[in-house]
Structures are given as C-alpha cells and as structure tokens.
Design a protein around this motif. Structure first.
Motif, PDB file in Angstrom:
ATOM      1  N   ASP A  75      -4.116   1.885   5.335  1.00  9.38           N
ATOM      2  CA  ASP A  75      -5.059   0.924   4.765  1.00  9.38           C
ATOM      3  C   ASP A  75      -5.149  -0.365   5.557  1.00  9.38           C
ATOM      4  OD1 ASP A  75      -5.811   2.371   2.287  1.00  9.38           O
ATOM      5  OD2 ASP A  75      -3.657   2.250   1.921  1.00  9.38           O
ATOM      6  N   GLN A  76      -4.087  -0.693   6.289  1.00  5.50           N
ATOM      7  CA  GLN A  76      -4.030  -2.001   6.936  1.00  5.50           C
ATOM      8  C   GLN A  76      -3.076  -1.941   8.116  1.00  5.50           C
ATOM      9  OE1 GLN A  76      -3.081  -4.924   3.970  1.00  5.50           O
ATOM     10  NE2 GLN A  76      -3.150  -6.659   5.392  1.00  5.50           N
ATOM     11  N   LEU A  77      -3.477  -2.593   9.213  1.00  2.00           N
ATOM     12  CA  LEU A  77      -2.597  -2.726  10.389  1.00  2.00           C
ATOM     13  C   LEU A  77      -2.203  -4.183  10.513  1.00  2.00           C
ATOM     14  CD1 LEU A  77      -4.466  -0.706  13.180  1.00  2.00           C
ATOM     15  CD2 LEU A  77      -2.708   0.123  11.599  1.00  2.00           C
ATOM     16  N   GLU A 105       6.102  -7.641  13.097  1.00  2.00           N
ATOM     17  CA  GLU A 105       6.960  -8.577  12.355  1.00  2.00           C
ATOM     18  C   GLU A 105       6.348  -9.007  11.025  1.00  2.00           C
ATOM     19  OE1 GLU A 105       5.573  -9.044  15.276  1.00  2.00           O
ATOM     20  OE2 GLU A 105       4.417 -10.920  15.257  1.00  2.00           O
ATOM     21  N   LYS A 106       5.085  -8.572  10.777  1.00  2.00           N
ATOM     22  CA  LYS A 106       4.423  -8.953   9.525  1.00  2.00           C
ATOM     23  C   LYS A 106       4.411  -7.821   8.491  1.00  2.00           C
ATOM     24  CE  LYS A 106       2.714 -13.181  10.393  1.00  2.00           C
ATOM     25  NZ  LYS A 106       1.667 -13.366  11.410  1.00  2.00           N
ATOM     26  N   VAL A 107       4.983  -6.675   8.859  1.00  2.00           N
ATOM     27  CA  VAL A 107       4.859  -5.504   7.980  1.00  2.00           C
ATOM     28  C   VAL A 107       5.474  -5.770   6.604  1.00  2.00           C
ATOM     29  CG1 VAL A 107       5.548  -3.091   7.647  1.00  2.00           C
ATOM     30  CG2 VAL A 107       4.655  -3.817   9.850  1.00  2.00           C
ATOM     31  N   GLN A 108       6.698  -6.290   6.593  1.00  2.00           N
ATOM     32  CA  GLN A 108       7.392  -6.466   5.304  1.00  2.00           C
ATOM     33  C   GLN A 108       6.740  -7.563   4.459  1.00  2.00           C
ATOM     34  OE1 GLN A 108       9.452  -4.081   4.667  1.00  2.00           O
ATOM     35  NE2 GLN A 108       9.631  -3.370   6.775  1.00  2.00           N
ATOM     36  N   SER A 109       6.369  -8.681   5.102  1.00  2.00           N
ATOM     37  CA  SER A 109       5.785  -9.779   4.322  1.00  2.00           C
ATOM     38  C   SER A 109       4.412  -9.373   3.772  1.00  2.00           C
ATOM     39  CB  SER A 109       5.688 -11.056   5.166  1.00  2.00           C
ATOM     40  OG  SER A 109       4.903 -10.835   6.313  1.00  2.00           O
ATOM     41  N   THR A 110       3.668  -8.598   4.569  1.00  2.00           N
ATOM     42  CA  THR A 110       2.367  -8.123   4.088  1.00  2.00           C
ATOM     43  C   THR A 110       2.558  -7.171   2.906  1.00  2.00           C
ATOM     44  OG1 THR A 110       1.509  -8.298   6.336  1.00  2.00           O
ATOM     45  CG2 THR A 110       0.188  -7.035   4.773  1.00  2.00           C
ATOM     46  N   ALA A 111       3.558  -6.316   3.016  1.00  2.00           N
ATOM     47  CA  ALA A 111       3.829  -5.387   1.914  1.00  2.00           C
ATOM     48  C   ALA A 111       4.145  -6.156   0.631  1.00  2.00           C
ATOM     49  CB  ALA A 111       4.981  -4.451   2.272  1.00  2.00           C
ATOM     50  N   SER A 162       4.809   8.552  -9.184  1.00  2.00           N
ATOM     51  CA  SER A 162       5.622   7.426  -9.644  1.00  2.00           C
ATOM     52  C   SER A 162       4.816   6.475 -10.514  1.00  2.00           C
ATOM     53  CB  SER A 162       6.180   6.662  -8.440  1.00  2.00           C
ATOM     54  OG  SER A 162       6.868   5.506  -8.898  1.00  2.00           O
ATOM     55  N   ASN A 163       5.441   6.005 -11.577  1.00  2.00           N
ATOM     56  CA  ASN A 163       4.802   5.002 -12.437  1.00  2.00           C
ATOM     57  C   ASN A 163       4.813   3.625 -11.797  1.00  2.00           C
ATOM     58  OD1 ASN A 163       3.715   6.075 -14.825  1.00  2.00           O
ATOM     59  ND2 ASN A 163       5.781   6.545 -15.554  1.00  2.00           N
ATOM     60  N   MET A 164       5.665   3.470 -10.782  1.00  2.00           N
ATOM     61  CA  MET A 164       5.742   2.177 -10.100  1.00  2.00           C
ATOM     62  C   MET A 164       4.624   2.084  -9.066  1.00  2.00           C
ATOM     63  SD  MET A 164       9.890   1.985  -9.565  1.00  2.00           S
ATOM     64  CE  MET A 164      10.060   3.611  -8.816  1.00  2.00           C
ATOM     65  N   VAL A 165       4.301   0.864  -8.668  1.00  2.00           N
ATOM     66  CA  VAL A 165       3.414   0.675  -7.515  1.00  2.00           C
ATOM     67  C   VAL A 165       4.242   1.000  -6.276  1.00  2.00           C
ATOM     68  CG1 VAL A 165       2.129  -0.983  -6.123  1.00  2.00           C
ATOM     69  CG2 VAL A 165       2.059  -1.141  -8.623  1.00  2.00           C
ATOM     70  N   THR A 166       3.720   1.880  -5.437  1.00  2.00           N
ATOM     71  CA  THR A 166       4.471   2.270  -4.244  1.00  2.00           C
ATOM     72  C   THR A 166       3.680   1.872  -2.999  1.00  2.00           C
ATOM     73  OG1 THR A 166       3.487   4.465  -4.450  1.00  2.00           O
ATOM     74  CG2 THR A 166       5.717   4.191  -5.324  1.00  2.00           C
ATOM     75  N   ILE A 167       4.333   1.148  -2.122  1.00  2.00           N
ATOM     76  CA  ILE A 167       3.688   0.707  -0.882  1.00  2.00           C
ATOM     77  C   ILE A 167       4.530   1.169   0.295  1.00  2.00           C
ATOM     78  CG2 ILE A 167       3.052  -1.313   0.508  1.00  2.00           C
ATOM     79  CD1 ILE A 167       2.239  -2.705  -2.060  1.00  2.00           C
ATOM     80  N   ALA A 168       3.879   1.860   1.238  1.00  2.00           N
ATOM     81  CA  ALA A 168       4.584   2.292   2.440  1.00  2.00           C
ATOM     82  C   ALA A 168       4.443   1.211   3.498  1.00  2.00           C
ATOM     83  CB  ALA A 168       4.014   3.618   2.950  1.00  2.00           C
ATOM     84  N   ALA A 169       5.580   0.698   3.949  1.00  2.00           N
ATOM     85  CA  ALA A 169       5.612  -0.266   5.051  1.00  2.00           C
ATOM     86  C   ALA A 169       6.027   0.526   6.282  1.00  2.00           C
ATOM     87  CB  ALA A 169       6.593  -1.388   4.736  1.00  2.00           C
ATOM     88  N   ILE A 170       5.023   1.028   7.020  1.00  2.00           N
ATOM     89  CA  ILE A 170       5.257   2.034   8.067  1.00  2.00           C
ATOM     90  C   ILE A 170       5.575   1.327   9.378  1.00  2.00           C
ATOM     91  CG2 ILE A 170       4.331   4.118   9.162  1.00  2.00           C
ATOM     92  CD1 ILE A 170       2.258   4.172   6.795  1.00  2.00           C
ATOM     93  N   ASN A 171       6.866   1.139   9.598  1.00  2.00           N
ATOM     94  CA  ASN A 171       7.329   0.365  10.754  1.00  2.00           C
ATOM     95  C   ASN A 171       7.829   1.275  11.869  1.00  2.00           C
ATOM     96  OD1 ASN A 171       9.433   1.216   9.156  1.00  2.00           O
ATOM     97  ND2 ASN A 171      10.618  -0.679   9.280  1.00  2.00           N
TER      98      ASN A 171
END
Ligand code: CO8
Length: 260
Positions: free
Chosen positions: A182-184, A188-194, A96-105
C-alpha cells in the motif's frame, strides 16, 4: 524453539510489535510457526491489545517463506503436521480481530508474501534490493488455492494470474504499482509509518471494523475450512512426489551456489 518471535506491547497505545527473529532469513519452520501462533493468540486474547505491527528482526529479509527443509526428505506425518501449522497461521492472521500492519523491511518471497497479504495494510521499505511475491512456480511447486485467493483479494484476478504463473517477485515500486503493497517509505521510516497508520486504523470503532473485515474475508476463510483435510492430503501427495522432491533439492542447491 523459543525466542524466534519478539513481542513488545505498548499498553498505552494498545499496539504490539511482533518481530520475527528466526535468523538468518525467518524461514517458516514448524517450530517458528508454533511460536508465532502462540504469540499471536496471546495478543488476540489480550483486551489491551488492539493492533499488531508485524515486522522482521532479520537484516534485509522480512521472511524467506516456508522453510524448504520442512518440505524435503521428511515423513508424510511430518508433512501433514507442517502443513496444518501453515494453514493455522493463515487462518489466525487473516481473520485476526486486531488491526494488522505489515512493516516489510526486507525481501518477502512466497510464504513471506502470504503473511504480509494477510495483514490489513502493507508498508514496504523502498530498497531496490528487496522483492516480494508468490514465486512458487519458480521452485516447480504450486501455490495452494487459498494463497491464490488471498492474492486475488489483494491485487485482483488478472494481476494474480500473471504473478502466479510466472512466479513473479516484484521490486518495491512494481509491488506498489499493482497494489501488492500500500505504501513505500525509506527504510528508516518503516516502523514510524506503521505506527502512524496504525493510529488511523485504531480511530475506527473496533466492532464496526471487525465485522466489516469478517464480511470481506469470511468467504475466503470458509473455503479453506470446508476443504482443510483434502488440502493437507493434496500437499502431502504433491510434496512426496519424486519429481517435486528433486525440484526442491535443485532449488536449494541453486540458492547455495548463487551465494558462493
Ligand atoms: N527455507 C529454508 N532455508 C532457506 C530458505 C527457505 N525458504 N531461504 C533461504 N534459506 C537458507 C539458505 O539456503 C541459506 O542456508 P545456508 O546458510 O545453510 O547456505 C540461508 O538460508 C541464507 O540464505 P541466502 O544465502 O540465500 O541469503 P540471501 O540474503 O542471499 O537471500 C533470500 C535471502 C532472498 C530469502 C533467499 O535465500 C531466497 O530467495 N530464498 C528462497 C525463498 C523462497 O523461494 N521461498 C519459497 C519457499 S516455498 C513457500 O513459501 C510456499 C510453498 C507453498 C506450498 C507449495 C505446495 C506444494
């Protein structure tokens, strides 16, 4: 099917949240993969979208991986079509040309882990009940070479060798330690951190980042493109073996009994 992927685009930020909603466990069925691909393609072609956060709307599960029912008791034509869609998902997401971030909840076995590894960055909820990894050998099946390549590119050769042979599913701290995530953060912080990490990545000029991403990933992508047809044939001939069908059947029964 419709409504298995909820997309919310924040036009001012240029960031979309793609929420997988194939309940109960976001298994990657042919229907789901088709809708996922259409949604991703739309965002990819939208100049107003520069980044995607991939997450789950299913409680406790990011994705249960490939839908086992798609690999069991179906025709060879169906298996070939299904596998082509799995390849396509990987090709599109990994490049993907976009930045992709997995918010693994939630938990993220097998194909779920593959999806997360396709992203540029992985944030996982530190819930000890969740696990992530390529557990294929535990089902008596073998992760294809491009699953393996993606993991090698993420955590290195030795950690991949051990993970794949033993079919390891890692707890969040273990996954973080080996670099699989990469990060834990607290659940409740997963989405805001993403969202915060996304804005850091979007501070880099798109063209420079995109060319760099392509430089890193293209050799891996080209390997599948060069062997795409034979990879489909391999999958079909493997999955149609009596012994493999039996393994999958036993695994499905084990899943159901474990719950009872
Ligand atoms: N496919 C289809 N159905 C599934 C899957 C799946 N992957 N996972 C779970 N389900 C079903 C369950 O059977 C159950 O169905 P039902 O309600 O009819 O009994 C329902 O979803 C809910 O599952 P659980 O009750 O188990 O829910 P839990 O919250 O207790 O657990 C888990 C959720 C952790 C996701 C658990 O279900 C699990 O571990 N699932 C299996 C995950 C897995 O091993 N996936 C591997 C798939 S293989 C793959 O992705 C790559 C294959 C590579 C190709 C190989 C080449 C041959």
């Amino acid at each position: 099917g419709h409504g298995q992927v909820a997309v919310e685009l924040d036009s001012s930020a240029g960031v979309a949240v793609m929420k997988m909603e194939n309940l109960p466990v976001n298994s990657l069925s042919l229907d789901f993969l088709t809708e996922f691909l259409i949604s991703l393609e739309k965002l990819e072609n939208d100049r107003g979208c520069r980044g995607v956060i991939l997450t789950s709307g299913a409680p406790k599960i990011f994705s249960a991986g490939l839908d086992i029912m798609e690999m069991y008791g179906k025709s060879t034509e169906h298996y070939a079509e299904f596998w082509k869609a799995v390849q396509e998902m990987w090709l599109r997401l990994y490049q993907s040309n976009m930045v992709t971030i997995a918010a693994i909840n939630g938990s993220s076995p097998a194909g779920g882990c593959l999806m997360a590894m396709c992203c540029d960055y992985r944030i996982m909820a530190e819930n000890p009940k969740y696990s992530i990894g390529l557990n294929e050998t535990q089902l008596g099946i073998v992760a294809p070479f491009w699953f393996k390549d993606t993991m090698v590119n993420t955590i290195g050769n030795r950690a991949t060798e051990r993970s794949l042979e033993l079919g390891l599913l890692y707890s969040p701290p273990e996954a973080h330690k080996i670099g699989l995530v990469d990060q834990l953060v607290p659940e409740e912080k997963v989405q805001s951190t993403a969202a915060a990490v996304m804005s850091q990545w979007l501070a880099i000029p798109d063209h420079a980042r995109q060319i760099t991403k392509s430089m890193m990933r293209k050799p891996t992508v080209d390997r599948l493109l060069a062997h795409r047809e034979s990879d489909i044939q391999n999958f079909v001939s493997f999955i149609t073996k009596d012994s493999i069908q039996k393994s999958l059947q036993m695994y499905m029964e084990m899943l159901k009994q474990r719950r009872g």
